[in-house]
Motif scaffolding. Structure first.
Motif, PDB file in Angstrom:
ATOM      1  N   ARG A  37       0.847  -1.191   0.000  1.00 42.50           N
ATOM      2  CA  ARG A  37       0.000   0.000   0.000  1.00 42.50           C
ATOM      3  C   ARG A  37       0.883   1.242   0.000  1.00 42.50           C
ATOM      4  O   ARG A  37       2.027   1.217   0.449  1.00 42.50           O
ATOM      5  CB  ARG A  37      -0.963   0.026   1.180  1.00 42.50           C
ATOM      6  N   GLN A  38       0.281   2.317  -0.517  1.00 42.88           N
ATOM      7  CA  GLN A  38       0.983   3.580  -0.598  1.00 42.88           C
ATOM      8  C   GLN A  38       0.015   4.699  -0.272  1.00 42.88           C
ATOM      9  O   GLN A  38      -0.974   4.904  -0.974  1.00 42.88           O
ATOM     10  CB  GLN A  38       1.581   3.787  -1.989  1.00 42.88           C
ATOM     11  N   ALA A  39       0.317   5.408   0.795  1.00 43.66           N
ATOM     12  CA  ALA A  39      -0.471   6.579   1.164  1.00 43.66           C
ATOM     13  C   ALA A  39       0.116   7.808   0.474  1.00 43.66           C
ATOM     14  O   ALA A  39       1.297   7.804   0.097  1.00 43.66           O
ATOM     15  CB  ALA A  39      -0.462   6.754   2.674  1.00 43.66           C
ATOM     16  N   PRO A  40      -0.677   8.858   0.297  1.00 45.25           N
ATOM     17  CA  PRO A  40      -0.171  10.065  -0.366  1.00 45.25           C
ATOM     18  C   PRO A  40       1.082  10.600   0.333  1.00 45.25           C
ATOM     19  O   PRO A  40       1.113  10.743   1.552  1.00 45.25           O
ATOM     20  CB  PRO A  40      -1.337  11.048  -0.234  1.00 45.25           C
ATOM     21  N   GLY A  41       2.120  10.852  -0.456  1.00 45.51           N
ATOM     22  CA  GLY A  41       3.350  11.403   0.088  1.00 45.51           C
ATOM     23  C   GLY A  41       4.265  10.396   0.758  1.00 45.51           C
ATOM     24  O   GLY A  41       5.300  10.781   1.311  1.00 45.51           O
ATOM     25  N   GLU A  42       3.891   9.139   0.710  1.00 37.82           N
ATOM     26  CA  GLU A  42       4.706   8.107   1.352  1.00 37.82           C
ATOM     27  C   GLU A  42       5.183   7.086   0.323  1.00 37.82           C
ATOM     28  O   GLU A  42       4.693   7.028  -0.793  1.00 37.82           O
ATOM     29  CB  GLU A  42       3.904   7.404   2.445  1.00 37.82           C
ATOM     30  N   VAL A  43       6.155   6.287   0.730  1.00 37.98           N
ATOM     31  CA  VAL A  43       6.644   5.229  -0.135  1.00 37.98           C
ATOM     32  C   VAL A  43       5.705   4.031  -0.041  1.00 37.98           C
ATOM     33  O   VAL A  43       4.903   3.912   0.882  1.00 37.98           O
ATOM     34  CB  VAL A  43       8.081   4.816   0.251  1.00 37.98           C
ATOM     35  N   ARG A  44       5.829   3.142  -1.011  1.00 42.96           N
ATOM     36  CA  ARG A  44       5.021   1.937  -1.034  1.00 42.96           C
ATOM     37  C   ARG A  44       5.593   0.919  -0.036  1.00 42.96           C
ATOM     38  O   ARG A  44       6.796   0.664  -0.022  1.00 42.96           O
ATOM     39  CB  ARG A  44       5.001   1.353  -2.446  1.00 42.96           C
ATOM     40  N   HIS A  45       4.713   0.350   0.772  1.00 42.99           N
ATOM     41  CA  HIS A  45       5.134  -0.598   1.802  1.00 42.99           C
ATOM     42  C   HIS A  45       4.536  -1.979   1.553  1.00 42.99           C
ATOM     43  O   HIS A  45       3.374  -2.085   1.154  1.00 42.99           O
ATOM     44  CB  HIS A  45       4.673  -0.130   3.186  1.00 42.99           C
ATOM     45  N   LEU A  46       5.312  -2.998   1.830  1.00 41.61           N
ATOM     46  CA  LEU A  46       4.795  -4.364   1.799  1.00 41.61           C
ATOM     47  C   LEU A  46       3.926  -4.599   3.023  1.00 41.61           C
ATOM     48  O   LEU A  46       4.334  -4.325   4.149  1.00 41.61           O
ATOM     49  CB  LEU A  46       5.945  -5.369   1.784  1.00 41.61           C
ATOM     50  N   LEU A  47       2.718  -5.116   2.792  1.00 40.85           N
ATOM     51  CA  LEU A  47       1.820  -5.435   3.888  1.00 40.85           C
ATOM     52  C   LEU A  47       1.826  -6.918   4.214  1.00 40.85           C
ATOM     53  O   LEU A  47       1.854  -7.312   5.372  1.00 40.85           O
ATOM     54  CB  LEU A  47       0.389  -5.042   3.524  1.00 40.85           C
ATOM     55  N   ALA A  48       1.726  -7.721   3.168  1.00 38.88           N
ATOM     56  CA  ALA A  48       1.599  -9.156   3.367  1.00 38.88           C
ATOM     57  C   ALA A  48       2.053  -9.884   2.123  1.00 38.88           C
ATOM     58  O   ALA A  48       1.866  -9.398   1.012  1.00 38.88           O
ATOM     59  CB  ALA A  48       0.151  -9.526   3.687  1.00 38.88           C
ATOM     60  N   GLY A  49       2.628 -11.045   2.328  1.00 41.53           N
ATOM     61  CA  GLY A  49       3.061 -11.873   1.214  1.00 41.53           C
ATOM     62  C   GLY A  49       2.700 -13.317   1.459  1.00 41.53           C
ATOM     63  O   GLY A  49       2.516 -13.744   2.607  1.00 41.53           O
ATOM     64  N   ILE A  50       2.576 -14.070   0.363  1.00 45.87           N
ATOM     65  CA  ILE A  50       2.248 -15.479   0.466  1.00 45.87           C
ATOM     66  C   ILE A  50       2.972 -16.228  -0.634  1.00 45.87           C
ATOM     67  O   ILE A  50       2.998 -15.806  -1.795  1.00 45.87           O
ATOM     68  CB  ILE A  50       0.713 -15.697   0.404  1.00 45.87           C
ATOM     69  N   SER A  51       3.565 -17.346  -0.276  1.00 46.29           N
ATOM     70  CA  SER A  51       4.289 -18.154  -1.247  1.00 46.29           C
ATOM     71  C   SER A  51       3.336 -19.123  -1.936  1.00 46.29           C
ATOM     72  O   SER A  51       2.167 -19.253  -1.559  1.00 46.29           O
ATOM     73  CB  SER A  51       5.409 -18.926  -0.551  1.00 46.29           C
ATOM     74  N   SER A  52       3.838 -19.826  -2.928  1.00 48.93           N
ATOM     75  CA  SER A  52       3.012 -20.759  -3.681  1.00 48.93           C
ATOM     76  C   SER A  52       2.513 -21.918  -2.819  1.00 48.93           C
ATOM     77  O   SER A  52       1.481 -22.523  -3.132  1.00 48.93           O
ATOM     78  CB  SER A  52       3.780 -21.300  -4.885  1.00 48.93           C
ATOM     79  N   ASP A  53       3.231 -22.217  -1.732  1.00 38.90           N
ATOM     80  CA  ASP A  53       2.780 -23.299  -0.849  1.00 38.90           C
ATOM     81  C   ASP A  53       2.113 -22.770   0.412  1.00 38.90           C
ATOM     82  O   ASP A  53       1.939 -23.505   1.381  1.00 38.90           O
ATOM     83  CB  ASP A  53       3.934 -24.231  -0.495  1.00 38.90           C
ATOM     84  N   GLY A  54       1.742 -21.482   0.393  1.00 36.57           N
ATOM     85  CA  GLY A  54       0.898 -20.952   1.454  1.00 36.57           C
ATOM     86  C   GLY A  54       1.585 -20.348   2.664  1.00 36.57           C
ATOM     87  O   GLY A  54       0.910 -19.997   3.632  1.00 36.57           O
ATOM     88  N   ILE A  55       2.884 -20.200   2.609  1.00 41.61           N
ATOM     89  CA  ILE A  55       3.591 -19.556   3.728  1.00 41.61           C
ATOM     90  C   ILE A  55       3.363 -18.053   3.647  1.00 41.61           C
ATOM     91  O   ILE A  55       3.555 -17.453   2.592  1.00 41.61           O
ATOM     92  CB  ILE A  55       5.079 -19.894   3.695  1.00 41.61           C
ATOM     93  N   THR A  56       2.963 -17.471   4.778  1.00 42.35           N
ATOM     94  CA  THR A  56       2.599 -16.051   4.788  1.00 42.35           C
ATOM     95  C   THR A  56       3.526 -15.242   5.695  1.00 42.35           C
ATOM     96  O   THR A  56       4.160 -15.784   6.604  1.00 42.35           O
ATOM     97  CB  THR A  56       1.159 -15.864   5.284  1.00 42.35           C
ATOM     98  N   ASN A  57       3.581 -13.962   5.416  1.00 37.87           N
ATOM     99  CA  ASN A  57       4.266 -13.031   6.305  1.00 37.87           C
ATOM    100  C   ASN A  57       3.521 -11.715   6.265  1.00 37.87           C
ATOM    101  O   ASN A  57       2.884 -11.377   5.260  1.00 37.87           O
ATOM    102  CB  ASN A  57       5.735 -12.845   5.909  1.00 37.87           C
ATOM    103  N   TYR A  58       3.613 -10.967   7.365  1.00 43.02           N
ATOM    104  CA  TYR A  58       2.853  -9.734   7.505  1.00 43.02           C
ATOM    105  C   TYR A  58       3.730  -8.636   8.088  1.00 43.02           C
ATOM    106  O   TYR A  58       4.610  -8.877   8.916  1.00 43.02           O
ATOM    107  CB  TYR A  58       1.661  -9.940   8.446  1.00 43.02           C
ATOM    108  N   ALA A  59       3.433  -7.413   7.680  1.00 41.86           N
ATOM    109  CA  ALA A  59       4.056  -6.262   8.303  1.00 41.86           C
ATOM    110  C   ALA A  59       3.409  -6.041   9.670  1.00 41.86           C
ATOM    111  O   ALA A  59       2.224  -6.336   9.859  1.00 41.86           O
ATOM    112  CB  ALA A  59       3.872  -5.035   7.421  1.00 41.86           C
ATOM    113  N   ASP A  60       4.168  -5.495  10.593  1.00 40.41           N
ATOM    114  CA  ASP A  60       3.671  -5.328  11.963  1.00 40.41           C
ATOM    115  C   ASP A  60       2.364  -4.544  12.050  1.00 40.41           C
ATOM    116  O   ASP A  60       1.485  -4.903  12.842  1.00 40.41           O
ATOM    117  CB  ASP A  60       4.742  -4.665  12.825  1.00 40.41           C
ATOM    118  N   PRO A  61       2.184  -3.459  11.279  1.00 42.20           N
ATOM    119  CA  PRO A  61       0.948  -2.668  11.432  1.00 42.20           C
ATOM    120  C   PRO A  61      -0.340  -3.421  11.118  1.00 42.20           C
ATOM    121  O   PRO A  61      -1.425  -2.969  11.510  1.00 42.20           O
ATOM    122  CB  PRO A  61       1.160  -1.513  10.444  1.00 42.20           C
TER     123      PRO A  61
END
Length: 120
Positions: A37-61
């Motif tokens: 996601r990217q808010a106005p005036g800010e850089v784009r941040h990774l929120l969440a990712g998922i691999s092909s076998d379902g492993i997930t990761n999330y940003a703290d917020p």
């Protein structure tokens, strides 16, 4: 290759939204999929990712509030967003790392973004 995101909109604080992103085109394999996601005036941040076998990761917020999932048969990645806050207001982008041939390199592709606005 195209990524089409949908599901954004206006929601009140504490509400929920579910974003979807469909990948289309000549694709052999999709490895990683994610939401940024990217808010106005800010850089784009990774929120969440998922691999092909379902492993997930999330940003703290967003830990504990957002859930990423994918349907490999539908080439679709989802982001379930609960307990939304005004600080979550941003344009949300999906991303996929994929290849179009068995011998090709993995490449990153982006959707055009979908706007999420959370009112207080």
């Amino acid at each position: 290759v195209q990524l089409q995101a949908s599901g954004g909109g206006l929601v009140q604080s504490g509400g929920s939204l579910r974003l979807s992103c469909v990948v289309s085109g000549n694709i052999v394999s999709i490895h990683l999929m994610g939401w940024f996601r990217q808010a106005p005036g800010e850089v784009r941040h990774l929120l969440a990712g998922i691999s092909s076998d379902g492993i997930t990761n999330y940003a703290d917020p967003v830990k504990g509030r957002f859930t990423i999932s994918r349907d490999n048969a539908k080439r679709t990645v989802y982001l379930q967003m609960n307990d939304l806050k005004p600080g979550d207001t941003a344009t949300y982008y999906c991303q996929a790392t994929l290849r179009s041939t068995s011998w090709g390199n993995w490449k990153d592709y982006w959707g055009h973004g979908t706007l999420v606005t959370v009112s207080s």
